[in-house]
Design an enzyme around this catalytic site. Structure first.
Site, PDB file in Angstrom:
ATOM      1  CB  THR A 219      18.259  -8.385  -8.184  1.00 33.81           C
ATOM      2  OG1 THR A 219      17.387  -7.951  -7.143  1.00 33.81           O
ATOM      3  CG2 THR A 219      19.645  -7.796  -7.946  1.00 33.81           C
TER       4      THR A 219
ATOM      5  CG  HIS B  84      23.771  -5.815  -4.941  1.00 27.60           C
ATOM      6  ND1 HIS B  84      22.787  -6.458  -5.640  1.00 27.60           N
ATOM      7  CD2 HIS B  84      24.106  -6.655  -3.929  1.00 27.60           C
ATOM      8  CE1 HIS B  84      22.555  -7.641  -5.081  1.00 27.60           C
ATOM      9  NE2 HIS B  84      23.337  -7.781  -4.029  1.00 27.60           N
TER      10      HIS B  84
ATOM     11  CE1 TYR C 296      20.302 -11.173  -7.179  1.00 28.53           C
ATOM     12  CE2 TYR C 296      20.148 -12.645  -5.295  1.00 28.53           C
ATOM     13  CZ  TYR C 296      20.550 -11.446  -5.858  1.00 28.53           C
ATOM     14  OH  TYR C 296      21.203 -10.538  -5.083  1.00 28.53           O
TER      15      TYR C 296
ATOM     16  CE  LYS D  85      17.760  -4.254  -4.589  1.00 27.48           C
ATOM     17  NZ  LYS D  85      19.005  -5.030  -4.534  1.00 27.48           N
TER      18      LYS D  85
ATOM     19  CB  SER E 202      16.328 -11.992  -0.062  1.00 27.36           C
ATOM     20  OG  SER E 202      17.395 -12.582  -0.763  1.00 27.36           O
TER      21      SER E 202
HETATM   22  C1  FNR Z   1      22.227  -7.458  -0.379  1.00 27.35           C
HETATM   23  N1  FNR Z   1      21.456  -7.062  -1.470  1.00 27.35           N
HETATM   24  C2  FNR Z   1      20.653  -7.975  -2.107  1.00 27.35           C
HETATM   25  N2  FNR Z   1      19.887  -7.591  -3.154  1.00 27.35           N
HETATM   26  C3  FNR Z   1      19.054  -8.456  -3.760  1.00 27.35           C
HETATM   27  O1  FNR Z   1      18.364  -8.080  -4.704  1.00 27.35           O
HETATM   28  N3  FNR Z   1      18.963  -9.759  -3.302  1.00 27.35           N
HETATM   29  C4  FNR Z   1      19.702 -10.216  -2.267  1.00 27.35           C
HETATM   30  O2  FNR Z   1      19.590 -11.371  -1.867  1.00 27.35           O
HETATM   31  C5  FNR Z   1      20.618  -9.315  -1.658  1.00 27.35           C
HETATM   32  N4  FNR Z   1      21.419  -9.723  -0.642  1.00 27.35           N
HETATM   33  C6  FNR Z   1      22.213  -8.816   0.020  1.00 27.35           C
HETATM   34  C7  FNR Z   1      22.989  -9.230   1.102  1.00 27.35           C
HETATM   35  C8  FNR Z   1      23.724  -8.305   1.812  1.00 27.35           C
HETATM   36  C9  FNR Z   1      24.526  -8.764   2.983  1.00 27.35           C
HETATM   37  C10 FNR Z   1      23.696  -6.938   1.444  1.00 27.35           C
HETATM   38  C11 FNR Z   1      24.429  -5.886   2.247  1.00 27.35           C
HETATM   39  C12 FNR Z   1      22.968  -6.529   0.358  1.00 27.35           C
HETATM   40  C13 FNR Z   1      21.413  -5.633  -1.872  1.00 27.35           C
HETATM   41  C14 FNR Z   1      20.316  -4.906  -1.124  1.00 27.35           C
HETATM   42  O3  FNR Z   1      19.039  -5.288  -1.574  1.00 27.35           O
HETATM   43  C15 FNR Z   1      20.408  -3.380  -1.311  1.00 27.35           C
HETATM   44  O4  FNR Z   1      20.477  -3.072  -2.673  1.00 27.35           O
HETATM   45  C16 FNR Z   1      21.613  -2.784  -0.598  1.00 27.35           C
HETATM   46  O5  FNR Z   1      21.834  -3.394   0.648  1.00 27.35           O
HETATM   47  C17 FNR Z   1      21.406  -1.286  -0.418  1.00 27.35           C
HETATM   48  O6  FNR Z   1      22.532  -0.690   0.080  1.00 27.35           O
HETATM   49  P1  FNR Z   1      22.767  -0.342   1.638  1.00 27.35           P
HETATM   50  O7  FNR Z   1      21.531   0.322   2.174  1.00 27.35           O
HETATM   51  O8  FNR Z   1      23.083  -1.629   2.320  1.00 27.35           O
HETATM   52  O9  FNR Z   1      23.941   0.567   1.574  1.00 27.35           O
END
Ligand code: FNR
Length: 407
Positions: A169, A304, A143, A280, A119
């Site tokens: 993303t 997300h 990002y 994404k 991340s």
């Molecule tokens: C995320 N997600 C996310 N995506 C991304 O591109 N960069 C990031 O830093 C984060 N940070 C993040 C923090 C938390 C606490 C969550 C729950 C999610 C989104 C993540 O990559 C992914 O798309 C989702 O978590 C998928 O959904 P589920 O499996 O959690 O339902």
């Protein structure tokens, strides 16, 4: 058998196997603000519910009397064979749930032989996680900051760290409306958490004022406050004084996002890295077609995890049209994957692989590296069983014909 045999002697799994029990136990293991941030979603959380409802609505249609004694779960992504069609989604601020954070997750992924997407908001610098993964697959999630020099620096670091794809993303150019966090007035980044990729970056560091004022700083209407303990700990870790740490947070807030990002930037990105580019946060078939037209290598159908636009549809429902529009480029899916059966459904509808989100964080919260590892293991084991009991021997054999007609 790894569970039942020790179970006969009274042993129990480290983490609950049932998805609901896993989330409930993790919620108890986390501080309230961490639980709100990790578990929560946008608005009424209707999209979180929709993601799940779509998996529940789709049903598998197993076949019998086929030799399923040998199975191949592997899939190829961008020229590299992955041992299972599952990678760990990029999830920021893991220090909220465990001190070893991303490093524990990188070790768990590598031990189970699956890929991890680092991340942009990680709690451990990508170089440290990459070293822990040896030659196992990792990608870097970007990002796109308003500072292109910093973006270039991150891309260069990802290439040097052996990352095999850049995941941009696109659904979070602004932070979603998240009532659980709003009610607590809690955003971890403002407390200096989740900034390891920034604080370890020479370009970002060079832009932090050397001698910032000691008073609280106002940026874009946010007041940056110090939460002494965390900032002091992090400040030492990255060799920053408290004042400089406060200035670093202010600089992050001022530059972290680019709501003016457009397709022309994606075209520019082509010239900035040699790595495959994965977008994404694509949910609309027209965006999938544009992604293809802009020469990207892959897309992740993602909302997300329901954290950005409340009321939008499930990713699984969007998937077939996106796959059709993307015509041959690699499509992955995330948001709501909670079981091996979900993985099979996503692949049946055209995803080449999935990203696993919150469940591995729940394992991490409950039992650190070993907990994350067990969640991954359970997911792969259930996917393997689902495949076999559906009469299939290869992940690549899943197709729409493996699903029951919709009622
Ligand atoms: C995320 N997600 C996310 N995506 C991304 O591109 N960069 C990031 O830093 C984060 N940070 C993040 C923090 C938390 C606490 C969550 C729950 C999610 C989104 C993540 O990559 C992914 O798309 C989702 O978590 C998928 O959904 P589920 O499996 O959690 O339902």
């Amino acid at each position: 058998m790894e569970i039942y045999v020790p179970g006969a002697g009274g042993a129990r799994p480290l983490v609950p196997v049932s998805p609901a029990a896993l989330e409930a136990k993790a919620a108890r293991a986390m501080k309230p603000e961490a639980a709100a941030y990790i578990i929560g979603g946008a608005g009424t959380e209707a999209t979180i519910a929709a993601n799940r409802a779509a998996f529940d609505r789709h049903r598998l249609a197993p076949r019998v009397l086929r030799d399923v004694s040998r199975r191949d779960l592997s899939v190829e992504l961008f020229g590299r064979r992955h041992s299972a069609p599952i990678l760990l989604a990029p999830i920021g601020v893991l220090e909220l749930v465990h001190p070893q954070a991303d490093l524990a997750v990188a070790r768990a992924a590598a031990a189970e032989g699956i890929g991890m997407v680092f991340s942009n908001q990680a709690s451990v610098a990508m170089e440290t996680c990459a070293t822990a993964m040896e030659n196992k697959p990792r990608w870097f999630q970007l990002y796109w900051s308003s500072d292109d020099a910093f973006v270039r620096s991150l891309l260069g670091r990802a290439e040097k760290s052996g990352c095999e794809a850049i995941v941009v993303t696109l659904d979070t150019t602004l932070l979603g409306w998240r009532p659980r966090d709003l009610d607590l007035g809690y955003l971890p980044f403002l407390r200096g958490l989740g900034l390891a990729q920034y604080l370890s970056d020479p370009v970002f560091r060079s832009q932090i004022p050397a001698d910032p004022p000691a008073t609280a700083t106002q940026v874009r209407g946010f007041q940056i406050v110090s939460t002494a303990l965390t900032l002091r700990r992090k400040g030492r870790e990255f060799g920053l004084t408290m004042n400089r740490m406060r200035a670093a947070v202010a600089h992050f807030v001022a530059t972290y996002s680019r709501p003016d990002l457009t397709w022309s930037d994606i075209a520019r990105l082509r010239g900035m890295t040699k790595l495959p580019i994965v977008l994404k946060g694509i949910r609309h078939a027209e965006d999938a077609r544009m992604a293809k037209d802009h020469g990207v290598d892959g897309i992740v159908v993602s909302n997300h995890g329901g954290r950005q636009v409340d009321g939008e549809g499930a990713t699984l429902d969007a998937l077939p049209r996106v796959v059709e529009a993307a015509e041959g480029i690699t499509v992955l899916l995330d948001s709501g994957i909670r079981s091996g059966s979900d993985v099979a459904k996503a692949l049946a509808l055209g995803a080449r692989a999935v990203l696993l989100g919150r469940p591995y964080v729940y394992g991490l919260a409950i039992a650190g590296e070993a907990g994350a590892r067990e969640v991954i293991r359970n997911m792969i084991a259930e996917f393997d069983l689902t495949l076999a009991l559906s009469g299939l021997t290869s992940a690549a054999d899943l197709n729409p014909g493996c699903l029951a007609e919709k009622p």
